[in-house]
Design a protein around this motif. Structure first.
Motif, mmCIF file in Angstrom:
data_model
loop_
_atom_site.group_PDB
_atom_site.id
_atom_site.type_symbol
_atom_site.label_atom_id
_atom_site.label_comp_id
_atom_site.label_asym_id
_atom_site.label_seq_id
_atom_site.Cartn_x
_atom_site.Cartn_y
_atom_site.Cartn_z
ATOM 1 N N UNK A 162 33.481 53.595 36.355
ATOM 2 C CA UNK A 162 32.161 53.104 35.960
ATOM 3 C C UNK A 162 32.260 52.476 34.577
ATOM 4 N N UNK A 163 33.243 52.897 33.794
ATOM 5 C CA UNK A 163 33.568 52.353 32.466
ATOM 6 C C UNK A 163 34.977 52.840 32.159
ATOM 7 N N UNK A 164 35.560 52.343 31.091
ATOM 8 C CA UNK A 164 36.901 52.842 30.736
ATOM 9 C C UNK A 164 36.822 54.353 30.502
ATOM 10 N N UNK A 165 37.680 55.094 31.153
ATOM 11 C CA UNK A 165 37.701 56.546 30.953
ATOM 12 C C UNK A 165 36.575 57.293 31.643
ATOM 13 N N UNK A 166 35.767 56.596 32.416
ATOM 14 C CA UNK A 166 34.645 57.256 33.118
ATOM 15 C C UNK A 166 34.697 56.862 34.593
ATOM 16 N N UNK A 167 34.877 57.851 35.456
ATOM 17 C CA UNK A 167 34.919 57.582 36.899
ATOM 18 C C UNK A 167 33.775 58.342 37.577
ATOM 19 N N UNK A 168 33.418 57.903 38.773
ATOM 20 C CA UNK A 168 32.375 58.605 39.538
ATOM 21 C C UNK A 168 32.880 58.819 40.954
ATOM 22 N N UNK A 169 32.399 59.893 41.585
ATOM 23 C CA UNK A 169 32.860 60.218 42.941
ATOM 24 C C UNK A 169 31.771 60.958 43.701
ATOM 25 N N UNK A 170 31.820 60.822 45.018
ATOM 26 C CA UNK A 170 30.898 61.578 45.871
ATOM 27 C C UNK A 170 29.576 60.860 46.087
ATOM 28 N N UNK A 171 28.557 61.629 46.445
ATOM 29 C CA UNK A 171 27.273 61.056 46.849
ATOM 30 C C UNK A 171 26.623 60.208 45.755
ATOM 31 N N UNK A 172 27.015 60.436 44.493
ATOM 32 C CA UNK A 172 26.380 59.708 43.388
ATOM 33 C C UNK A 172 27.010 58.334 43.153
ATOM 34 N N UNK A 173 28.202 58.098 43.701
ATOM 35 C CA UNK A 173 28.978 56.898 43.348
ATOM 36 C C UNK A 173 28.705 55.739 44.308
ATOM 37 N N UNK A 174 28.523 54.562 43.748
ATOM 38 C CA UNK A 174 28.381 53.350 44.563
ATOM 39 C C UNK A 174 29.502 52.419 44.109
ATOM 40 N N UNK A 175 30.475 52.263 44.975
ATOM 41 C CA UNK A 175 31.670 51.550 44.528
ATOM 42 C C UNK A 175 31.948 50.337 45.417
ATOM 43 N N UNK A 176 32.836 49.457 44.888
ATOM 44 C CA UNK A 176 33.201 48.243 45.636
ATOM 45 C C UNK A 176 34.202 48.623 46.699
ATOM 46 N N UNK A 177 33.697 48.687 47.912
ATOM 47 C CA UNK A 177 34.550 49.088 49.042
ATOM 48 C C UNK A 177 35.107 47.829 49.681
ATOM 49 N N UNK A 178 36.416 47.731 49.674
ATOM 50 C CA UNK A 178 37.067 46.567 50.294
ATOM 51 C C UNK A 178 37.514 46.965 51.678
ATOM 52 N N UNK A 179 37.109 46.156 52.639
ATOM 53 C CA UNK A 179 37.506 46.477 54.007
ATOM 54 C C UNK A 179 37.614 45.203 54.819
ATOM 55 N N UNK A 180 38.735 45.002 55.449
ATOM 56 C CA UNK A 180 38.922 43.913 56.393
ATOM 57 C C UNK A 180 38.499 42.568 55.787
ATOM 58 N N UNK A 181 38.958 42.312 54.566
ATOM 59 C CA UNK A 181 38.680 41.031 53.922
ATOM 60 C C UNK A 181 37.280 40.919 53.350
ATOM 61 N N UNK A 182 36.472 41.956 53.486
ATOM 62 C CA UNK A 182 35.115 41.907 52.919
ATOM 63 C C UNK A 182 35.047 42.884 51.751
ATOM 64 N N UNK A 183 33.996 42.748 50.969
ATOM 65 C CA UNK A 183 33.786 43.687 49.864
ATOM 66 C C UNK A 183 32.304 43.964 49.777
ATOM 67 N N UNK A 184 31.923 45.232 49.705
ATOM 68 C CA UNK A 184 30.507 45.536 49.529
ATOM 69 C C UNK A 184 30.356 46.747 48.632
ATOM 70 N N UNK A 185 29.228 46.756 47.888
ATOM 71 C CA UNK A 185 28.919 47.941 47.087
ATOM 72 C C UNK A 185 28.356 48.967 48.040
ATOM 73 N N UNK A 186 28.980 50.114 48.102
ATOM 74 C CA UNK A 186 28.609 51.074 49.132
ATOM 75 C C UNK A 186 28.478 52.463 48.500
ATOM 76 N N UNK A 187 27.513 53.225 48.994
ATOM 77 C CA UNK A 187 27.368 54.633 48.575
ATOM 78 C C UNK A 187 27.265 55.444 49.850
#
Ligand SMILES: Cc1cc2nc3c(=O)[nH]c(=O)nc-3n(C[C@H](O)[C@H](O)[C@H](O)COP(=O)(O)OP(=O)(O)OC[C@H]3O[C@@H](n4cnc5c(N)ncnc54)[C@H](O)[C@@H]3O)c2cc1C
Length: 422
Positions: free
Chosen positions: A286-311
């Motif tokens: 989420x920033x340098x030295x700061x990561x997020x995981x689990x139900x709270x995180x919305x990350x750039x999910x790359x799949x099959x040539x596509x990319x979407x922000x997913x939670x």
């Protein structure tokens, strides 16, 4: 403060549950020798939530069986636990976490794993668990809900929302001998996720297990019952769920299962981007030295040539994200690898197990590839934009996993159908 690799460094993990705990385990298993502080709002050490609507609510598991980490394990991993404390602020650039007692924890790395909280109904007049009105997210919720639904014979349990939690609570309560009514705003349960055909099958499951399912209804609020609510031969119900069409549904216990919202309030002034979750890059930073995981995180999910922000709000992804976030933190932003899981979730209800791989959508083309709806056991393929996007199964775990390589390879819809036919 040292660099993350040094023994004098500190990682603060906020959220003492699945994703946070997996991050802790991974930091240690990957050789991190510095200090780890685990902050959790609940008084409990990390435990699993799936049994809360299933075995713990049914009474077939004692609560202790859901524990993910006991004190022996936290001692072994040299974790400093700060439980019963809420983080109220984060300075992402300075990596400082402020707790609700004013303590400021300085860190070299921060893992945000604060999960999600149930959405509440607006018009409940201050009613809560003591009155019989529940949501279900924590162990304490589950234990209290079980006491309420088993506290009287054939309790009238009204569940608002026919999503996965609503279905599991309905199933468990029906199994406990309760009289269960489910109220759902949609005309077909789960249609936006699994499509109308599978959603229609879900509706038939409720009904065939003696649950009253009212679809397309809008709940106006919940209030205490009064003399005027006592039907012929029936006493005053403790609670009444009022519908927008003026119908009044009497209840001993009401469970609100209308979805969850990511717990990001404490991050408002953090400098992070918050939009339906903590927005992260593809490596969960989420920033340098700061990561997020689990139900709270919305990350750039790359799949099959596509990319979407997913939670995603499911166990497997939260567990894998905890591992990935810790690895990212240790590797550093430049060297970390992208988090590209094939999402998976399951739900146990009415004696069957739903399993879903991939990311289905209500508008997808759906084809039954194995079994049939009538049989109650089947595999359904979900296609979108010419690609296979998801596979769901009831009672066909082996067949479901047979499609996993196709999802991993990003298979075309036609090839997936040909594979199913062959
Ligand atoms: C009843 C129930 C049944 C489920 N069943 C299934 C299932 O069958 N299959 C499936 O795939 N998934 C299921 N899930 C979903 C799964 O449990 C979640 O995806 C998973 O728990 C997410 O883990 P998490 O660590 O991200 O968040 P959470 O488990 O929500 O944990 C977050 C933790 O952070 C704490 N916290 C929040 N804010 C703060 C703060 N400011 N400071 C300190 N601590 C804070 C919270 O108290 C909580 O303990 C179920 C969930 C529930 C509630």
């Amino acid at each position: 403060m040292g660099e993350l690799g040094e023994d004098s460094s500190v990682v603060v993990v906020v959220g003492a549950s699945l994703a946070g705990w997996r991050a802790v385990e991974t930091l240690r298993s990957e050789g991190y020798g510095g200090a780890i502080t685990l902050v959790g709002e609940e008084l409990h050490l990390p435990y699993d939530r799936p049994p809360l609507s299933k075995q713990v609510l049914a009474g077939t598991w004692p609560p202790e069986k859901a524990v993910l980490a006991d004190t022996r394990r936290t001692d072994e991993l040299r974790v400093r636990e700060v439980l019963g404390r809420r983080a109220v602020g984060l300075d992402a650039a300075g990596r400082k976490v402020t707790l609700d007692d004013g303590t400021v924890l300085s860190a070299d790395g921060v893992v945000i794993a604060t999960g999600a909280a149930p959405r509440q109904l607006p018009s409940v007049g201050g009613l809560g668990p003591r009155d019989g009105l529940f949501t279900l997210r924590t162990m304490d919720d589950s234990v209290a809900l079980r006491a309420a639904v088993t506290g009287r014979d054939s309790a009238r349990v009204v569940i608002i929302g026919a999503g996965f939690i609503g279905a599991e609570v309905a199933s468990t309560c029906a199994g406990l001998g309760c009289r269960v009514t489910v109220l759902e705003a949609l005309d077909i349960p789960l249609a936006p996720v699994l499509g109308p055909m599978v959603g229609g099958h879900c509706a038939s499951l409720y009904r065939s297990h003696g649950v009253t399912l009212q679809l397309g209804v809008s709940v106006a609020g919940v209030r205490r019952g009064g003399e005027g609510d006592a039907g012929a031969g029936a006493g005053v119900p403790p609670l009444v769920v009022e519908l927008a069409d003026a119908q009044a549904v009497p209840a001993d216990v009401v469970v609100v299962g209308i979805g969850v919202a990511p717990l990001t309030g404490w991050l408002e002034d953090s400098g992070l981007t918050i939009e339906n979750g903590v927005v992260c890059d593809d490596r969960l930073f989420a920033a340098d030295g700061v990561v997020a995981a689990g139900d709270v995180a919305r990350w750039r999910w790359r799949y099959d040539g596509t990319e979407e922000l997913i939670r995603i709000e499911h166990w497997q992804v939260a567990a894998e994200a905890g591992v990935a976030a810790a690895r990212s933190l240790l590797a550093g932003r430049a060297d970390a690898t992208a988090f590209t899981p094939i999402p998976y979730f399951w739900s146990d209800q009415f004696g069957i197990r739903f399993q879903v791989l991939g990311s289905p959508g209500g508008g997808d083309e759906v084809v039954i590839a194995d079994g049939s709806l009538d049989e109650g056991k089947f595999v359904a393929l979900y296609g979108r934009a010419g690609r296979l996007r998801a596979v769901m199964a009831i009672g066909r775990p082996r067949q479901l996993m047979g499609f996993r390589p196709l999802l991993e390879a990003g298979t075309s819809w036609d090839d997936a159908l040909a594979h199913a036919a062959g």
